[in-house]
Write a protein that holds these residues in place. Structure first.
Motif, mmCIF file in Angstrom:
data_model
loop_
_atom_site.group_PDB
_atom_site.id
_atom_site.type_symbol
_atom_site.label_atom_id
_atom_site.label_comp_id
_atom_site.label_asym_id
_atom_site.label_seq_id
_atom_site.Cartn_x
_atom_site.Cartn_y
_atom_site.Cartn_z
ATOM 1 N N ILE A 386 -51.450 47.020 35.572
ATOM 2 C CA ILE A 386 -52.692 46.522 36.171
ATOM 3 C C ILE A 386 -52.582 46.465 37.687
ATOM 4 O O ILE A 386 -53.503 46.841 38.417
ATOM 5 N N LEU A 387 -51.438 45.995 38.185
ATOM 6 C CA LEU A 387 -51.254 45.863 39.625
ATOM 7 C C LEU A 387 -51.135 47.224 40.306
ATOM 8 O O LEU A 387 -51.536 47.386 41.461
ATOM 9 N N ILE A 388 -50.562 48.207 39.602
ATOM 10 C CA ILE A 388 -50.380 49.539 40.193
ATOM 11 C C ILE A 388 -50.960 50.578 39.224
ATOM 12 O O ILE A 388 -50.210 51.268 38.535
ATOM 13 N N PRO A 389 -52.277 50.700 39.151
ATOM 14 C CA PRO A 389 -52.874 51.644 38.188
ATOM 15 C C PRO A 389 -52.846 53.079 38.687
ATOM 16 O O PRO A 389 -53.856 53.758 38.738
ATOM 17 N N ARG A 390 -51.687 53.556 39.072
ATOM 18 C CA ARG A 390 -51.527 54.922 39.586
ATOM 19 C C ARG A 390 -50.451 55.610 38.771
ATOM 20 O O ARG A 390 -49.258 55.445 39.028
ATOM 21 N N LEU A 391 -50.860 56.371 37.795
ATOM 22 C CA LEU A 391 -49.930 56.986 36.865
ATOM 23 C C LEU A 391 -48.919 57.878 37.581
ATOM 24 O O LEU A 391 -47.710 57.800 37.332
ATOM 25 N N ASP A 392 -49.399 58.719 38.495
ATOM 26 C CA ASP A 392 -48.511 59.668 39.160
ATOM 27 C C ASP A 392 -47.478 58.977 40.029
ATOM 28 O O ASP A 392 -46.299 59.346 40.043
ATOM 29 N N LEU A 393 -47.901 57.948 40.775
ATOM 30 C CA LEU A 393 -46.984 57.280 41.698
ATOM 31 C C LEU A 393 -45.981 56.391 40.969
ATOM 32 O O LEU A 393 -44.831 56.262 41.400
ATOM 33 N N VAL A 394 -46.390 55.777 39.874
ATOM 34 C CA VAL A 394 -45.443 54.948 39.119
ATOM 35 C C VAL A 394 -44.377 55.821 38.469
ATOM 36 O O VAL A 394 -43.195 55.462 38.441
ATOM 37 N N ILE A 395 -44.770 56.992 37.957
ATOM 38 C CA ILE A 395 -43.786 57.922 37.407
ATOM 39 C C ILE A 395 -42.769 58.294 38.474
ATOM 40 O O ILE A 395 -41.551 58.279 38.245
ATOM 41 N N SER A 396 -43.262 58.628 39.679
ATOM 42 C CA SER A 396 -42.368 58.998 40.774
ATOM 43 C C SER A 396 -41.491 57.830 41.202
ATOM 44 O O SER A 396 -40.301 58.001 41.490
ATOM 45 N N LEU A 397 -42.057 56.625 41.224
ATOM 46 C CA LEU A 397 -41.305 55.447 41.647
ATOM 47 C C LEU A 397 -40.180 55.119 40.672
ATOM 48 O O LEU A 397 -39.032 54.881 41.078
ATOM 49 N N VAL A 398 -40.500 55.109 39.382
ATOM 50 C CA VAL A 398 -39.474 54.824 38.371
ATOM 51 C C VAL A 398 -38.384 55.883 38.400
ATOM 52 O O VAL A 398 -37.185 55.579 38.322
ATOM 53 N N GLY A 399 -38.786 57.150 38.546
ATOM 54 C CA GLY A 399 -37.800 58.222 38.611
ATOM 55 C C GLY A 399 -36.892 58.091 39.810
ATOM 56 O O GLY A 399 -35.671 58.282 39.709
ATOM 57 N N SER A 400 -37.473 57.751 40.970
ATOM 58 C CA SER A 400 -36.682 57.639 42.192
ATOM 59 C C SER A 400 -35.747 56.439 42.151
ATOM 60 O O SER A 400 -34.586 56.535 42.563
ATOM 61 N N VAL A 401 -36.233 55.298 41.672
ATOM 62 C CA VAL A 401 -35.444 54.063 41.736
ATOM 63 C C VAL A 401 -34.289 54.067 40.755
ATOM 64 O O VAL A 401 -33.132 53.870 41.124
ATOM 65 N N SER A 402 -34.572 54.276 39.495
ATOM 66 C CA SER A 402 -33.534 54.070 38.484
ATOM 67 C C SER A 402 -33.056 55.346 37.809
ATOM 68 O O SER A 402 -31.864 55.506 37.549
ATOM 69 N N SER A 403 -33.977 56.273 37.534
ATOM 70 C CA SER A 403 -33.560 57.482 36.825
ATOM 71 C C SER A 403 -32.587 58.311 37.649
ATOM 72 O O SER A 403 -31.654 58.915 37.111
ATOM 73 N N SER A 404 -32.793 58.360 38.972
ATOM 74 C CA SER A 404 -31.877 59.122 39.819
ATOM 75 C C SER A 404 -30.482 58.532 39.793
ATOM 76 O O SER A 404 -29.481 59.261 39.829
ATOM 77 N N ALA A 405 -30.390 57.200 39.718
ATOM 78 C CA ALA A 405 -29.072 56.557 39.667
ATOM 79 C C ALA A 405 -28.374 56.850 38.345
ATOM 80 O O ALA A 405 -27.188 57.198 38.317
ATOM 81 N N LEU A 406 -29.099 56.733 37.241
ATOM 82 C CA LEU A 406 -28.497 56.949 35.928
ATOM 83 C C LEU A 406 -28.178 58.418 35.674
ATOM 84 O O LEU A 406 -27.176 58.740 35.026
ATOM 85 N N ALA A 407 -29.038 59.318 36.166
ATOM 86 C CA ALA A 407 -28.880 60.734 35.848
ATOM 87 C C ALA A 407 -27.982 61.481 36.824
ATOM 88 O O ALA A 407 -27.340 62.466 36.439
ATOM 89 N N LEU A 408 -27.907 61.045 38.092
ATOM 90 C CA LEU A 408 -27.165 61.795 39.097
ATOM 91 C C LEU A 408 -26.037 60.993 39.748
ATOM 92 O O LEU A 408 -24.878 61.422 39.756
ATOM 93 N N ILE A 409 -26.375 59.843 40.306
ATOM 94 C CA ILE A 409 -25.422 59.128 41.166
ATOM 95 C C ILE A 409 -24.227 58.607 40.385
ATOM 96 O O ILE A 409 -23.064 58.884 40.730
ATOM 97 N N ILE A 410 -24.472 57.839 39.325
ATOM 98 C CA ILE A 410 -23.375 57.185 38.601
ATOM 99 C C ILE A 410 -22.444 58.187 37.921
ATOM 100 O O ILE A 410 -21.212 58.053 38.026
ATOM 101 N N PRO A 411 -22.942 59.220 37.208
ATOM 102 C CA PRO A 411 -22.002 60.171 36.596
ATOM 103 C C PRO A 411 -21.088 60.840 37.611
ATOM 104 O O PRO A 411 -19.876 61.006 37.358
#
Length: 481
Positions: A386-411
């Motif tokens: 509700i606070l961020i009703p922007r599908l495209d930007l939330v996908i990008s934000l979640v990917g940048s914040v946490s997915s990049s760490a789990l998929a690239l940085i930590i391994p």
């Protein structure tokens, strides 16, 4: 996703074993409860299906907009590069876990344990002392990632539901390219999110993994059917892309990075899947085959979708489909699939958070706390949407914040920590450093750009979102068809 939930639940049991009562610990599902490899484990085909399922979600439908944010040439090439890099990091994680399992004489080491055990052998005294925080960090990132997926699901379902409801009176049986529609929104997009909320709360009250597997099957059927219809449409009459830029602005490319990383969401599945295979030594073949299919699917859908819709490409490709009953049914089918998948994605953070919360109260309050936490977490994902009703930007934000760490940085960092003292080659060391730096830069700049876009007025935003367009008035047009 039930496999994923088992692995992370095992991780929590290890974290908070002392705080749980014997009855609570025995009732939890751990990796030790799962059949050991070599007995009644998963076949190659079953493992392949699970691998495909955990990598194909809402992020797939946002890839045409991601290609638009990168450019017609740069987008597919970059998507291929990120896919290959992600698969390589999955292989790194598998090798690190196998090495630690042999060193510690354990049958299975999950993601969080691999991080903790690797830090325990680190030369740095402070890191050895605080090794358990490696496991906490992985668990935290998993929670953020999965709840982020759930928030995206809220927005996806609300976007499609709003479009179906408010265009119902102009929907026809003839499927033609979407023309200009000037429709004043009947109800705000947030109303549709609140409408979905109680049904999702009731859905997440289901805790039995066998029951959830039935929903998973339904989700798979609806997803496959709708995906077939989407491909059938976008491959018809694709215009010549002479007016589409080969390279987009670097700022929008940062949004592409977050979306691309978001779509490769299966890194946490590789360890539990391998552990549950009947013949674990075959997992490498399954991984390469499955991820090759995924990467090819991503590139084709993203590229063809952008070529088909051009500058009118929406945050989800379903929102570009013709306004006829056939393709309205595609939105409905995919939304149903996402609805059921919500419970499977939600199961992961729930199995990390709820046992700890329940362990803090008496047995008489256990059920109340369990249901309250589940309801609270669903409401949290709804409030975020509700606070961020922007599908495209939330996908990008979640990917940048946490997915990049789990998929690239930590391994990459895990491989350095584990093998550095064992005569690691300079080439491997340089490669891992470059991967971790790339992931970190993508995380920082991708997060900044997504947050910056969220602060901009809707009509100045670079990315398209149906919810935002509806707040002014909906205008859809496909000038290239």
């Amino acid at each position: 996703m039930s496999l994923l939930g088992r692995d992370y639940n095992s991780e929590l049991n290890s974290l908070d074993n002392r705080s749980q009562s014997p009855s609570e610990s025995s009732s939890s599902i751990t990796s030790e409860n799962v059949h050991p490899a070599g007995e009644a484990g998963l076949s190659m085909m079953q493992t392949l299906i699970h691998l495909l399922k955990c990598n194909i979600g809402t992020g797939l439908l946002g890839l045409p907009l991601a290609i638009k944010n990168a450019g017609l040439l740069v987008g597919p090439v970059s998507l291929l590069a990120i896919g290959v890099l992600t698969v390589h990091c999955m292989v790194i994680l598998l090798n690190c876990a196998q090495h630690l399992s042999q060193r510690l004489q354990k049958t299975f080491v999950n993601y969080g344990e691999a991080t903790m055990y690797s830090l325990e052998t680190c030369p740095n005294t402070w890191l050895r002392t605080h090794a358990v925080w490696g496991r906490y960090t992985v668990s935290f990132l998993l929670i953020i990632t999965q709840l982020g997926f759930c928030s995206v699901y809220f927005m996806f379902m609300a976007d499609n539901l709003q479009q179906m409801v408010e265009e119902a009176h102009v929907t026809s049986n003839i499927c033609q390219p979407r023309e200009i529609l000037a429709l004043t929104p009947i109800l705000d997009i947030r109303f549709y999110m609140l409408t979905i909320l109680p049904f999702l709360i009731l859905l997440v009250f289901i805790q039995n993994l066998k029951v959830l597997s039935v929903f998973s099957t339904l989700a798979n059927i609806t997803t496959v059917g709708s995906m077939a219809l989407i491909f059938e449409y976008i491959m018809q009459g694709i215009p010549y892309p002479s007016n589409l830029p080969l390279m987009a602005n670097w700022k929008t490319f940062l949004l592409f990075f977050g979306t691309a990383i978001f779509t490769f969401e299966g890194v946490g599945m590789v360890l539990p899947l391998k552990n549950q295979m009947k013949h674990p030594q075959q997992f490498s073949f399954v991984l390469y085959l499955g991820m090759s299919i995924v990467i090819i699917l991503y590139i084709f859908l993203g590229t063809l979708g952008y070529m088909k819709f051009g500058s009118d490409t929406q945050a989800s490709i379903t929102l570009n489909l013709p306004n006829c009953w056939l393709y309205q049914s595609v939105k409905l089918m995919y939304s149903i699939g996402i609805f059921f998948t919500y419970a499977l994605q939600f199961h992961v953070p729930a199995e990390i958070i709820i046992p700890f919360a329940v362990s803090q109260v008496s047995e008489s309050w256990a059920l109340f706390v369990d249901l309250s936490v589940r309801s609270g977490l669903v409401c949290l994902t709804c409030v975020s949407a509700i606070l961020i009703p922007r599908l495209d930007l939330v996908i990008s934000l979640v990917g940048s914040v946490s997915s990049s760490a789990l998929a690239l940085i930590i391994p990459a960092l895990l491989e350095i920590v584990i093998f550095y003292s064992e005569d690691m080659s300079c080439v491997t060391l340089a490669k891992d450093i470059m991967i971790s730096i790339l992931g970190l830069l993508g995380c920082i700049f991708g997060t900044y750009q997504a947050l910056y876009e969220l602060t901009q007025p809707i009509n100045h935003s670079m990315a398209n979102s149906t919810a935002n367009t509806l707040s002014l008035c909906r205008q859809y047009r496909n000038e290239n068809v």
